[in-house]
Motif scaffolding. Structure first.
Motif, mmCIF file in Angstrom:
data_model
loop_
_atom_site.group_PDB
_atom_site.id
_atom_site.type_symbol
_atom_site.label_atom_id
_atom_site.label_comp_id
_atom_site.label_asym_id
_atom_site.label_seq_id
_atom_site.Cartn_x
_atom_site.Cartn_y
_atom_site.Cartn_z
ATOM 1 N N GLU A 151 0.460 -1.266 0.355
ATOM 2 C CA GLU A 151 0.146 0.196 0.298
ATOM 3 C C GLU A 151 1.082 1.282 -0.622
ATOM 4 N N LEU A 152 1.824 1.070 0.768
ATOM 5 C CA LEU A 152 2.720 2.323 0.816
ATOM 6 C C LEU A 152 3.257 2.344 -0.500
ATOM 7 N N GLN A 153 4.220 1.556 -1.022
ATOM 8 C CA GLN A 153 4.750 1.887 -2.504
ATOM 9 C C GLN A 153 3.636 2.114 -3.915
ATOM 10 N N ALA A 154 2.210 1.530 -3.472
ATOM 11 C CA ALA A 154 1.415 2.463 -4.538
ATOM 12 C C ALA A 154 1.295 3.914 -3.822
ATOM 13 N N ALA A 155 1.068 4.466 -2.796
ATOM 14 C CA ALA A 155 0.910 5.953 -2.989
ATOM 15 C C ALA A 155 1.859 6.216 -3.428
ATOM 16 N N GLU A 156 3.058 6.167 -2.668
ATOM 17 C CA GLU A 156 4.296 7.030 -3.729
ATOM 18 C C GLU A 156 4.098 6.766 -5.016
ATOM 19 N N GLN A 157 4.246 5.877 -5.586
ATOM 20 C CA GLN A 157 4.247 5.827 -6.581
ATOM 21 C C GLN A 157 2.961 6.901 -7.259
ATOM 22 N N ARG A 158 1.829 6.763 -6.973
ATOM 23 C CA ARG A 158 0.769 7.811 -7.065
ATOM 24 C C ARG A 158 1.350 9.165 -6.978
ATOM 25 N N PHE A 159 1.668 9.276 -5.656
ATOM 26 C CA PHE A 159 2.108 10.793 -5.479
ATOM 27 C C PHE A 159 2.903 11.503 -6.268
ATOM 28 N N LYS A 160 3.954 10.592 -6.682
ATOM 29 C CA LYS A 160 5.144 10.877 -7.976
ATOM 30 C C LYS A 160 4.753 10.544 -9.146
ATOM 31 N N ALA A 161 3.758 9.906 -9.480
ATOM 32 C CA ALA A 161 2.431 10.515 -11.399
ATOM 33 C C ALA A 161 1.813 11.945 -11.096
ATOM 34 N N ALA A 162 1.329 11.771 -9.982
ATOM 35 C CA ALA A 162 0.307 13.647 -9.792
ATOM 36 C C ALA A 162 1.872 14.309 -9.869
ATOM 37 N N LEU A 163 2.858 14.772 -9.232
ATOM 38 C CA LEU A 163 4.579 15.490 -8.549
ATOM 39 C C LEU A 163 4.410 15.473 -10.472
ATOM 40 N N GLU A 164 4.925 14.468 -10.627
ATOM 41 C CA GLU A 164 5.499 14.809 -12.321
ATOM 42 C C GLU A 164 4.711 14.941 -13.462
ATOM 43 N N ALA A 165 2.924 14.683 -13.228
ATOM 44 C CA ALA A 165 2.226 15.138 -14.320
ATOM 45 C C ALA A 165 1.851 16.811 -13.847
ATOM 46 N N THR A 166 1.634 17.558 -12.899
ATOM 47 C CA THR A 166 1.678 18.866 -12.367
ATOM 48 C C THR A 166 3.298 19.419 -12.820
ATOM 49 N N LEU A 167 4.238 18.939 -12.574
ATOM 50 C CA LEU A 167 5.066 19.919 -13.129
ATOM 51 C C LEU A 167 5.831 19.788 -14.217
ATOM 52 N N GLY A 168 5.020 18.736 -15.020
ATOM 53 C CA GLY A 168 5.341 18.219 -16.304
ATOM 54 C C GLY A 168 6.443 17.291 -17.013
ATOM 55 N N ASP A 169 7.519 17.011 -15.468
ATOM 56 C CA ASP A 169 8.264 16.131 -15.985
ATOM 57 C C ASP A 169 9.206 15.181 -14.953
ATOM 58 N N ALA A 170 9.383 14.605 -14.702
ATOM 59 C CA ALA A 170 10.013 14.085 -13.308
ATOM 60 C C ALA A 170 11.677 14.667 -13.358
ATOM 61 N N SER A 171 11.863 15.055 -14.353
ATOM 62 C CA SER A 171 13.042 15.803 -14.474
ATOM 63 C C SER A 171 13.037 17.414 -13.555
ATOM 64 N N LEU A 172 12.091 17.618 -13.140
ATOM 65 C CA LEU A 172 11.661 19.174 -13.280
ATOM 66 C C LEU A 172 11.406 19.021 -11.305
ATOM 67 N N VAL A 173 11.174 17.532 -11.089
ATOM 68 C CA VAL A 173 10.949 17.313 -9.178
ATOM 69 C C VAL A 173 12.015 18.089 -8.380
ATOM 70 N N ALA A 174 12.763 17.096 -8.796
ATOM 71 C CA ALA A 174 14.034 17.730 -7.706
ATOM 72 C C ALA A 174 14.332 19.686 -6.993
ATOM 73 N N PRO A 175 14.549 19.976 -9.142
ATOM 74 C CA PRO A 175 15.535 21.367 -9.181
ATOM 75 C C PRO A 175 14.089 22.496 -8.357
ATOM 76 N N VAL A 176 13.071 21.703 -8.695
ATOM 77 C CA VAL A 176 11.551 22.706 -9.058
ATOM 78 C C VAL A 176 11.357 22.456 -7.231
ATOM 79 N N TYR A 177 11.744 21.418 -6.285
ATOM 80 C CA TYR A 177 11.701 21.051 -4.639
ATOM 81 C C TYR A 177 13.034 21.876 -4.409
ATOM 82 N N ALA A 178 13.958 21.733 -4.536
ATOM 83 C CA ALA A 178 15.156 23.115 -4.589
ATOM 84 C C ALA A 178 14.885 23.875 -4.274
ATOM 85 N N ALA A 179 14.123 24.543 -5.073
ATOM 86 C CA ALA A 179 13.772 26.125 -5.631
ATOM 87 C C ALA A 179 13.001 26.500 -3.818
#
Length: 100
Positions: free
Chosen positions: A17-45
């Motif tokens: 269940e935790l792994q599934a929640a993490e996957q949903r979390f990641k998918a939503a971050l990536e979809a909202t920001l536009g790409d997985a490559s943007l997650v870490a730099p946008v979060y750091a900023a």
């Protein structure tokens, strides 16, 4: 740029269940920001903005770029929490760690 996400659940949940929640979390971050490559730099900023201005800065205290990043991250985090934990959860209940 890849990143690692660790979601901390307050409730007793299975590993699956935790792994599934993490996957949903990641998918939503990536979809909202536009790409997985943007997650870490946008979060750091975002974290730099919070360190400098606090968690609820006035819009006029931020530059146009800071306001854009701040707003984008908040939207992505909200979507991720809702996707991972459901719409009736409060933001304060979600604990996560992102590492680039």
């Amino acid at each position: 740029m890849s990143y690692r996400l660790k979601l901390y659940a307050c409730e007793d949940v299975s590993r699956e269940e935790l792994q599934a929640a993490e996957q949903r979390f990641k998918a939503a971050l990536e979809a909202t920001l536009g790409d997985a490559s943007l997650v870490a730099p946008v979060y750091a900023a975002y974290m730099k903005i919070v360190a400098a201005h606090g968690e609820t800065p006035a819009d006029e205290a931020l530059s146009t770029g800071e306001l854009e990043i701040f707003s984008q991250w908040q939207a992505a985090e909200s979507a991720a929490v809702t996707a991972a934990l459901g719409p009736n959860r409060y933001m304060g209940d979600a604990q996560f760690e992102i590492r680039g």
